[in-house]
Scaffold this motif. Structure first.
Motif, PDB file in Angstrom:
ATOM      1  N   UNK A 201       0.555 -37.960   3.512  1.00 57.59           N
ATOM      2  CA  UNK A 201       0.872 -39.231   1.971  1.00 57.59           C
ATOM      3  C   UNK A 201      -0.181 -40.167   2.591  1.00 57.59           C
ATOM      4  N   UNK A 202      -0.437 -40.576   3.407  1.00 58.35           N
ATOM      5  CA  UNK A 202      -1.255 -41.789   3.607  1.00 58.35           C
ATOM      6  C   UNK A 202      -2.435 -41.771   2.759  1.00 58.35           C
ATOM      7  N   UNK A 203      -3.062 -40.244   3.054  1.00 64.77           N
ATOM      8  CA  UNK A 203      -4.505 -40.074   2.780  1.00 64.77           C
ATOM      9  C   UNK A 203      -3.887 -39.344   1.584  1.00 64.77           C
ATOM     10  N   UNK A 204      -2.903 -39.509   0.797  1.00 63.04           N
ATOM     11  CA  UNK A 204      -3.101 -39.524  -0.766  1.00 63.04           C
ATOM     12  C   UNK A 204      -2.802 -37.623  -1.153  1.00 63.04           C
ATOM     13  N   UNK A 205      -2.306 -36.898  -0.101  1.00 58.72           N
ATOM     14  CA  UNK A 205      -1.804 -35.642  -0.440  1.00 58.72           C
ATOM     15  C   UNK A 205      -0.063 -35.649  -0.759  1.00 58.72           C
ATOM     16  N   UNK A 206       0.222 -33.852  -1.444  1.00 58.90           N
ATOM     17  CA  UNK A 206       1.618 -34.149  -1.234  1.00 58.90           C
ATOM     18  C   UNK A 206       1.240 -34.135   0.205  1.00 58.90           C
ATOM     19  N   UNK A 207       2.837 -33.818   1.185  1.00 58.04           N
ATOM     20  CA  UNK A 207       3.221 -33.580   2.414  1.00 58.04           C
ATOM     21  C   UNK A 207       2.868 -32.035   2.250  1.00 58.04           C
ATOM     22  N   UNK A 208       1.879 -31.660   3.457  1.00 60.92           N
ATOM     23  CA  UNK A 208       1.635 -30.610   3.902  1.00 60.92           C
ATOM     24  C   UNK A 208       1.309 -30.150   5.228  1.00 60.92           C
ATOM     25  N   UNK A 209       1.911 -28.990   5.938  1.00 59.40           N
ATOM     26  CA  UNK A 209       2.106 -28.659   7.263  1.00 59.40           C
ATOM     27  C   UNK A 209       0.533 -27.659   7.541  1.00 59.40           C
ATOM     28  N   UNK A 210       0.043 -28.176   8.987  1.00 55.99           N
ATOM     29  CA  UNK A 210      -0.954 -26.596   9.286  1.00 55.99           C
ATOM     30  C   UNK A 210      -0.115 -25.623  10.089  1.00 55.99           C
ATOM     31  N   UNK A 211      -0.398 -24.633   9.732  1.00 52.04           N
ATOM     32  CA  UNK A 211       0.110 -23.490  11.042  1.00 52.04           C
ATOM     33  C   UNK A 211      -0.554 -23.164  11.802  1.00 52.04           C
ATOM     34  N   UNK A 212      -1.785 -23.323  11.301  1.00 55.70           N
ATOM     35  CA  UNK A 212      -2.619 -22.296  12.959  1.00 55.70           C
ATOM     36  C   UNK A 212      -3.980 -23.923  12.785  1.00 55.70           C
ATOM     37  N   UNK A 213      -4.403 -23.713  14.346  1.00 55.70           N
ATOM     38  CA  UNK A 213      -5.668 -24.348  14.609  1.00 55.70           C
ATOM     39  C   UNK A 213      -6.839 -24.512  13.705  1.00 55.70           C
ATOM     40  N   UNK A 214      -6.467 -23.079  13.264  1.00 54.38           N
ATOM     41  CA  UNK A 214      -7.696 -22.562  12.163  1.00 54.38           C
ATOM     42  C   UNK A 214      -8.247 -23.117  11.068  1.00 54.38           C
ATOM     43  N   UNK A 215      -6.618 -24.102  10.696  1.00 49.25           N
ATOM     44  CA  UNK A 215      -6.566 -23.787   9.278  1.00 49.25           C
ATOM     45  C   UNK A 215      -6.968 -25.613   9.691  1.00 49.25           C
ATOM     46  N   UNK A 216      -6.444 -26.289   9.909  1.00 49.68           N
ATOM     47  CA  UNK A 216      -7.125 -27.423  10.282  1.00 49.68           C
ATOM     48  C   UNK A 216      -8.774 -27.903  10.332  1.00 49.68           C
ATOM     49  N   UNK A 217      -8.900 -27.117  11.300  1.00 56.79           N
ATOM     50  CA  UNK A 217     -10.184 -26.906  11.251  1.00 56.79           C
ATOM     51  C   UNK A 217     -11.135 -27.231   9.776  1.00 56.79           C
ATOM     52  N   UNK A 218     -10.412 -26.167   9.078  1.00 55.11           N
ATOM     53  CA  UNK A 218     -11.076 -25.736   7.789  1.00 55.11           C
ATOM     54  C   UNK A 218     -10.898 -26.730   7.230  1.00 55.11           C
ATOM     55  N   UNK A 219      -9.715 -27.713   6.975  1.00 56.36           N
ATOM     56  CA  UNK A 219      -9.315 -28.851   6.533  1.00 56.36           C
ATOM     57  C   UNK A 219     -10.662 -29.821   6.705  1.00 56.36           C
TER      58      UNK A 219
END
Ligand SMILES: [Zn+2]
Length: 133
Positions: free
Chosen positions: A55-73
């Motif tokens: 939210x602080x970064x300006x996105x609608x809240x979301x979560x990362x379900x995998x480490x791969x998804x975090x790194x891709x982001x």
């Protein structure tokens, strides 16, 4: 972050692979096995932090379900938030989780020690330290 990225942190799942007497349950939520992905991404406490951060970064809240998804982001540019800011936030968030656990542990020890002569607090330190890894 490098150690986390290579999944080399001493999470309870990793420690239990070496010593089967170690309980794998997450120290924070007590519901799931404490793996890197759970601890930093999927634990209810982590999800709360990521919600606030996104939210602080300006996105609608979301979560990362995998480490791969975090790194891709962290590798994809978008117009919502600068890539450098996202990388800084991710590193600070990953770094903060173990620090937060240590702070909670220190706070609990101080509270229990300060009240050790009260009957309700007499055995709490022993219980608190029982599953320390
Ligand atoms: Zn958890």
């Amino acid at each position: 972050m490098w150690v986390a990225n290579y999944d080399r942190l001493p999470t309870r799942c990793r420690l239990a692979a070496w010593d089967t007497s170690i309980v794998k349950t997450c120290l924070l939520c007590g519901h799931y096995d404490e793996s890197r992905d759970h601890l930093f991404l999927r634990c209810s406490f982590s999800e709360h932090i990521w919600k606030e951060i996104t939210v602080r970064l300006g996105y609608r809240p979301f979560y990362f379900h995998t480490w791969t998804a975090l790194i891709a982001w962290l590798d994809v540019g978008d117009t919502t938030s600068p890539l450098t800011l996202r990388r800084l936030v991710a590193q600070a968030t990953i770094y903060s989780s173990p620090c937060l656990c240590k702070d909670i542990d220190r706070l609990l020890r101080n509270i229990i020690l300060a009240r050790k002569n009260r009957s309700k607090f007499g055995c709490l330190m022993q219980v608190w330290l029982k599953h320390t890894v």
